[in-house]
Design an enzyme around this catalytic site. Structure first.
Site, PDB file in Angstrom:
ATOM      1  N   GLU A  54      -1.322  -9.020   4.270  1.00 54.05           N
ATOM      2  CA  GLU A  54      -1.401  -9.596   4.651  1.00 54.05           C
ATOM      3  C   GLU A  54      -2.009  -9.360   6.227  1.00 54.05           C
ATOM      4  OE1 GLU A  54      -1.842  -4.944   5.543  1.00 54.05           O
ATOM      5  OE2 GLU A  54      -0.511  -6.532   4.564  1.00 54.05           O
ATOM      6  N   CYS A  91       0.833  -1.033  -0.220  1.00 54.57           N
ATOM      7  CA  CYS A  91       0.346  -0.301  -0.003  1.00 54.57           C
ATOM      8  C   CYS A  91       0.899   1.335   0.158  1.00 54.57           C
ATOM      9  CB  CYS A  91      -1.102  -0.109   1.578  1.00 54.57           C
ATOM     10  SG  CYS A  91      -2.140   1.399   1.045  1.00 54.57           S
ATOM     11  N   HIS A 111      -3.612  -4.996   0.540  1.00 57.95           N
ATOM     12  CA  HIS A 111      -2.964  -5.746   2.179  1.00 57.95           C
ATOM     13  C   HIS A 111      -2.888  -7.181   2.231  1.00 57.95           C
ATOM     14  CE1 HIS A 111      -2.883  -1.940   4.445  1.00 57.95           C
ATOM     15  NE2 HIS A 111      -3.248  -1.215   3.312  1.00 57.95           N
TER      16      HIS A 111
END
Length: 241
Positions: free
Chosen positions: A219, A117, A217
């Site tokens: 994660e 990001c 994202h």
């Protein structure tokens, strides 16, 4: 995931300086969402949190095997020759200084890098690129950032044959939360992923052994750590004699 007999790669992750509450205390702290740490561990690496304090030097970076530049606040637009847009958020100049320094040191050392990001945007700016400071001005939609504290969902198409597509396929549904995006690409970067409204969602630096940036994202998807596995495996290859 095994690391091919090598020592577990140390993956540095940039962090925030924020006011944080823990136990009986509420103090200025270096913080990072645990999902980054868990994703790196699940991918076979060992995370090392890198606070935006002091000055990062080549001898510090030489102890790392890879680098994740995490998401976060908007980057100072003066770094790409623009005045702040009325929607540009509170800046974190300490993070800017630390992370631009880290990225350039990583490039010099040919350290594998994954930008997430804000991290992708930082890579682009560091290589001379620019940003759209407010995505709704470009695509007329809030789909990339539906509301504060909530991730949106976007379908991303990836260029066949790209490194990112080799890791996760030619199409993927992702978690996103951003109101800025790449405008002009930095030197050497290639756009390899796009949302349906044409926003650049992934970039690669071909002259480096492994430098990827994604606007989403990864994660936040605990069931899919393939991008982090790609970073860790690049780190393993770099450690091999």
């Amino acid at each position: 995931m095994a690391s091919n007999g090598c020592e577990t790669p140390l993956i540095g992750v940039s962090t925030y300086l924020e006011q944080a509450r823990f136990g009986l205390w509420e103090l200025p702290s270096a913080v990072l969402m645990r999902s980054y740490l868990d994703s790196i561990v699940a991918a076979g690496g060992m995370p090392v949190m890198l606070p935006p304090v002091g000055r990062w030097l080549p001898e510090h970076v030489s102890r790392l095997d890879g680098l994740v530049i995490a998401g976060g606040a908007d980057i100072d637009p003066s770094r790409y020759g623009q005045a702040p847009h009325q929607e540009t958020g509170t800046l974190r100049l300490d993070r800017d200084a630390a992370e631009f320094g880290l990225f350039h040191l990583a490039l010099e050392a040919d350290l594998p890098v994954l930008g997430v990001c804000r991290g992708m945007q930082l890579i682009n700016i560091a290589l001379g690129g620019t940003l759209h400071q407010h995505v709704p001005d470009v695509c007329g939609s809030q789909s990339h950032n539906p509301r504060p504290g909530v991730f949106g969902s976007n379908e991303i198409k990836l260029a066949p044959g790209s490194v990112v597509a080799g890791l996760i396929g030619d199409q993927v549904t992702v978690h996103c939360h951003h109101h800025q995006a790449i405008d002009q690409l930095g030197s050497g970067l290639t756009a390899v992923g796009w949302s349906c409204d044409g926003i650049t969602e992934a970039v690669e630096l071909s002259e480096a052994s492994f430098v990827l940036g994604v606007q989403w994202h990864p994660e936040e998807d605990s069931t899919d750590v393939r991008l982090f596995e790609g970073l860790v495996q690049a780190a393993v290859r770099r450690k091999l004699p």
